[in-house]
Design a protein around this motif. Structure first.
Motif: not given
Length: 264
Positions: A18-19, A176-179, A196-197, A243-244
């Motif tokens: 996510w980086n 697109k996808f936060p965790l 994955s993001p 998220f990034n």
């Protein structure tokens, strides 16, 4: 011998993706420490978005420690590490190419999902509570888990229901996808899982297929599907969502579902 006092239920080798730099730069990944990757964290308890590192999110203290005697402690982290090592390379490959295109890869991801369900702190602590209610010790749970995971029948029982369900893969070219701290978003119809993001997996329980059936791939996601993912991530998270980019997390923080959760 040192013991592990912080057990990451979402492992750092995975959350490092996510980086943005870690995800996109192969040379950087080879030299970078996954535990030290910078991310942005929406802290739900503090209601703040804070810069953080992967090693400082998604952990439960002493989850993998059990007393053997008054002066001796069993560290169960090796069990988690062994499971991780079996999935690492296939997982990395799938994330980096951003697709799942074989039964073998579906099996690896199914195994990863099964492991993530077990090791989530609420589920794991729930198992410990169940053992305590039966008059059993935490170390007995560790022994039983180790025995279960050494049998193929146990793995089949966990994985086959996933493999025999329809898989839809939402692929994005951008992050697109936060965790959230509970990444396996389950209801009575499906699982949503941000692998994955850039990849979201939906596993539909209600639609059964042959295990080797190819995943349905979608390159676009409508507003309602993404909204459902956001809603379920927020509702299922109690500690943090990473998220990034600050901007995406800020939009989530201002959403009605997040504001409602904060009031409850």
């Amino acid at each position: 011998m040192s013991i592990t006092k912080k057990n990451h239920y979402n492992p750092c080798f995975w959350t490092a993706y996510w980086n943005h730099d870690y995800y996109h730069n192969h040379e950087y990944r080879k030299s970078a420490n996954a535990r030290n990757q910078k991310i942005q964290s929406l802290n739900l308890k503090g209601n703040k978005i804070l810069p953080s590192k992967t090693e400082d999110v998604f952990f439960e203290k002493r989850m993998g420690l059990a007393n053997v005697s008054e002066n001796e402690v069993l560290d169960f982290e090796n069990f988690f590490t062994t499971s991780e090592n079996l999935i690492k390379e296939p997982l990395f490959s799938i994330i980096e190419k951003n697709e799942i295109d074989s039964l073998e890869e579906k099996t690896h991801i199914s195994s990863f999902i099964s492991d993530m369900i077990l090791r989530h702190y609420k589920n794991f602590n729930g198992l410990i509570d169940d053992y305590n209610k039966k008059g059993k010790q935490k170390i007995e749970l560790f022994i039983d888990l180790k025995n279960d995971y050494s049998t193929s029948d146990f793995h089949k029982a966990q994985i086959i229901p996933l493999l025999s369900s329809e898989w839809i893969i939402y692929q994005s070219k951008d992050f697109k996808f936060p965790l959230g701290d509970n990444p396996i978003l389950m209801n009575d119809k499906n699982i949503l899982f941000a692998l994955s993001p850039k990849m979201l997996i939906r596993i539909n329980y209600k639609k059964k297929v042959l295990p080797d059936t190819a995943c349905v791939v979608k390159h676009k996601m409508n507003y309602f599907t993404y909204r459902n993912f956001m809603r379920r991530t927020i509702i299922s998270s109690d500690r943090e969502i990473i998220f990034n980019e600050v901007g995406v997390l800020e939009k989530w923080r201002k959403s009605k579902v997040y504001q409602k959760k904060q009031k409850n």
